[in-house]
Design an enzyme around this catalytic site. Structure first.
Site, PDB file in Angstrom:
ATOM      1  N   LEU A  15       0.864  -1.171   0.000  1.00 25.06           N
ATOM      2  CA  LEU A  15       0.000   0.000   0.000  1.00 25.06           C
ATOM      3  C   LEU A  15       0.902   1.222   0.000  1.00 25.06           C
ATOM      4  CD1 LEU A  15      -2.730  -0.897   2.687  1.00 25.06           C
ATOM      5  CD2 LEU A  15      -2.898  -1.111   0.205  1.00 25.06           C
ATOM      6  N   ASP A  16       0.500   2.265  -0.730  1.00 23.04           N
ATOM      7  CA  ASP A  16       1.279   3.490  -0.724  1.00 23.04           C
ATOM      8  C   ASP A  16       1.404   4.025   0.704  1.00 23.04           C
ATOM      9  OD1 ASP A  16       1.334   3.320  -3.503  1.00 23.04           O
ATOM     10  OD2 ASP A  16      -0.490   4.531  -3.713  1.00 23.04           O
ATOM     11  N   LYS A  17       2.418   4.826   0.931  1.00 28.41           N
ATOM     12  CA  LYS A  17       2.686   5.364   2.271  1.00 28.41           C
ATOM     13  C   LYS A  17       1.447   5.986   2.891  1.00 28.41           C
ATOM     14  CE  LYS A  17       5.556   8.735   4.744  1.00 28.41           C
ATOM     15  NZ  LYS A  17       6.673   9.718   4.645  1.00 28.41           N
ATOM     16  N   THR A  31      -1.708   5.596   1.992  1.00 30.41           N
ATOM     17  CA  THR A  31      -2.938   4.805   1.871  1.00 30.41           C
ATOM     18  C   THR A  31      -3.020   3.884   3.073  1.00 30.41           C
ATOM     19  OG1 THR A  31      -2.908   4.864  -0.549  1.00 30.41           O
ATOM     20  CG2 THR A  31      -4.193   3.104   0.480  1.00 30.41           C
ATOM     21  N   ARG A  67      -5.458   5.401  -7.905  1.00 27.32           N
ATOM     22  CA  ARG A  67      -5.262   6.851  -7.982  1.00 27.32           C
ATOM     23  C   ARG A  67      -5.105   7.302  -9.429  1.00 27.32           C
ATOM     24  NH1 ARG A  67      -0.182   7.340  -4.270  1.00 27.32           N
ATOM     25  NH2 ARG A  67      -0.413   9.587  -4.657  1.00 27.32           N
TER      26      ARG A  67
END
Length: 334
Positions: A143-145, A147, A256
């Site tokens: 997961l992105d930082k 998110t 996104r």
């Protein structure tokens, strides 16, 4: 099969006759990946009838005895750090966590510590048996930082390989499903649909991903559904919608990028979102909305097949406090 500390002994039976050595080994020692076993063969750590044997493609014969000397897993380069993490499930093979926004998953330039991997190394300790010969948690998806939400991590080679195969076939809803919720600008049209494009590096900014036409792009599929829209009076273009997204593939920044491609960027997204707002919008939405400090994106459900029991595992989580507060503010001002 007999195992003594770091030594595995295997005898070839009639039904194994003619199988490639590396395939034979992985069928008898499924706790290790085929690549891991191929590496051990190259390192002369596999013996045939007591003699080192380095031909992974050789066909095995009935009665042959193979031994695998498995080195002790070496310590991971990232160091264990006592960092709070929310654990929803843990057993000998997997650990499911609800990642907080702001936490990087894996050490990388600019984020060498205070990551999820550092936290898991401290939490699991000697309960990690090693991934590819290194004591570390097996990251099969990220997961992105900024998110938040659900992730599953492997604790051994077998679980890592099993889960990786599921994630490589992410479109098969019978085995794996990941659902996200997002707050986006605008009202998606149609309200329900599937976005299918190629995603690759943005040629103008290599730090970003983009929908591309080049052959270097990878197919990306996102299924979405608009759950609710908040439309200011006489300003439909400035609406905010709550959208559910189900991943058909797992490309970097996929949701996104896809929502922005449709023209409905995620609220608070610093990379793909709206960069500025007209003064008049301040009368419609308060600064808590216009200046929300991260992308309003949360991994809300996760379903996968357990690598050992092969039972279907399902997890769900509520919106984190910051997104819950943001949604309440939006509802109040609408």
């Amino acid at each position: 099969m007999t195992i003594t500390s770091s030594l595995i002994t295997l005898e070839v039976t009639l039904e194994d006759e003619g199988t490639r050595l590396d395939k034979f080994l992985v069928s008898k020692a499924p706790e290790m990946s085929r690549k891991r076993l191929q590496d051990l063969i190259k390192q002369n750590l596999v013996c045939k009838n007591g003699t080192p044997f380095d031909d992974a493609s050789a066909k095995v014969k009935t009665g042959e005895i193979y031994t695998i000397s498995v080195p002790a897993a070496i310590a991971a380069i990232p160091e264990p750090q006592l960092i709070p993490i929310e654990i929803l499930h843990e057993d000998d093979d997997v650990i499911v966590i609800n990642k907080a926004a702001g936490m990087v998953v894996h050490p990388a330039p600019g984020n060498y510590d205070q990551t999820l991997v550092n936290a898991l190394l401290a939490h699991c300790g000697d309960r990690l048996s090693g991934i590819g010969g290194v004591i570390r948690p097996g990251i099969v998806h990220r997961l992105d930082k900024q998110t938040s939400g659900l992730m599953v991590v492997a604790k051994n080679d077998y679980a890592h390989r099993f889960l990786s195969e599921q994630f490589s076939k992410q479109g098969d809803k019978k085995t794996l499903e990941r659902t996200y919720v997002a707050l986006v600008w605008g009202v998606p049209q149609p309200l329900t649909g599937t976005i299918t494009t190629l995603i690759g590096r943005d040629q103008r900014n290599r730090q970003k991903m983009a929908v591309v036409k080049a052959i270097s792009g990878k197919t990306a599929v996102t299924h979405y559904k608009c759950k609710q829209s908040f439309v200011p009076e006489d300003r439909p273009k400035d609406a905010i919608s709550l959208v559910k997204c189900v991943l058909g593939t797992g490309r970097t920044h996929q949701i996104r990028v896809h929502l922005n491609f449709l023209g409905f960027p995620v609220v608070g997204d610093p990379t793909y979102g709206r960069k500025s707002f007209p003064k008049s919008l301040e009368k419609v939405w308060p600064k808590e909305v216009l200046e929300f400090p991260r992308q309003a994106l949360h991994a809300v459900t996760l379903r996968f097949i357990h690598p050992r029991s092969e039972e279907q595992m399902y997890f769900t989580t509520e919106l984190p406090e910051d997104l819950e507060n943001l949604l309440e503010i939006i509802q109040e001002f609408n």
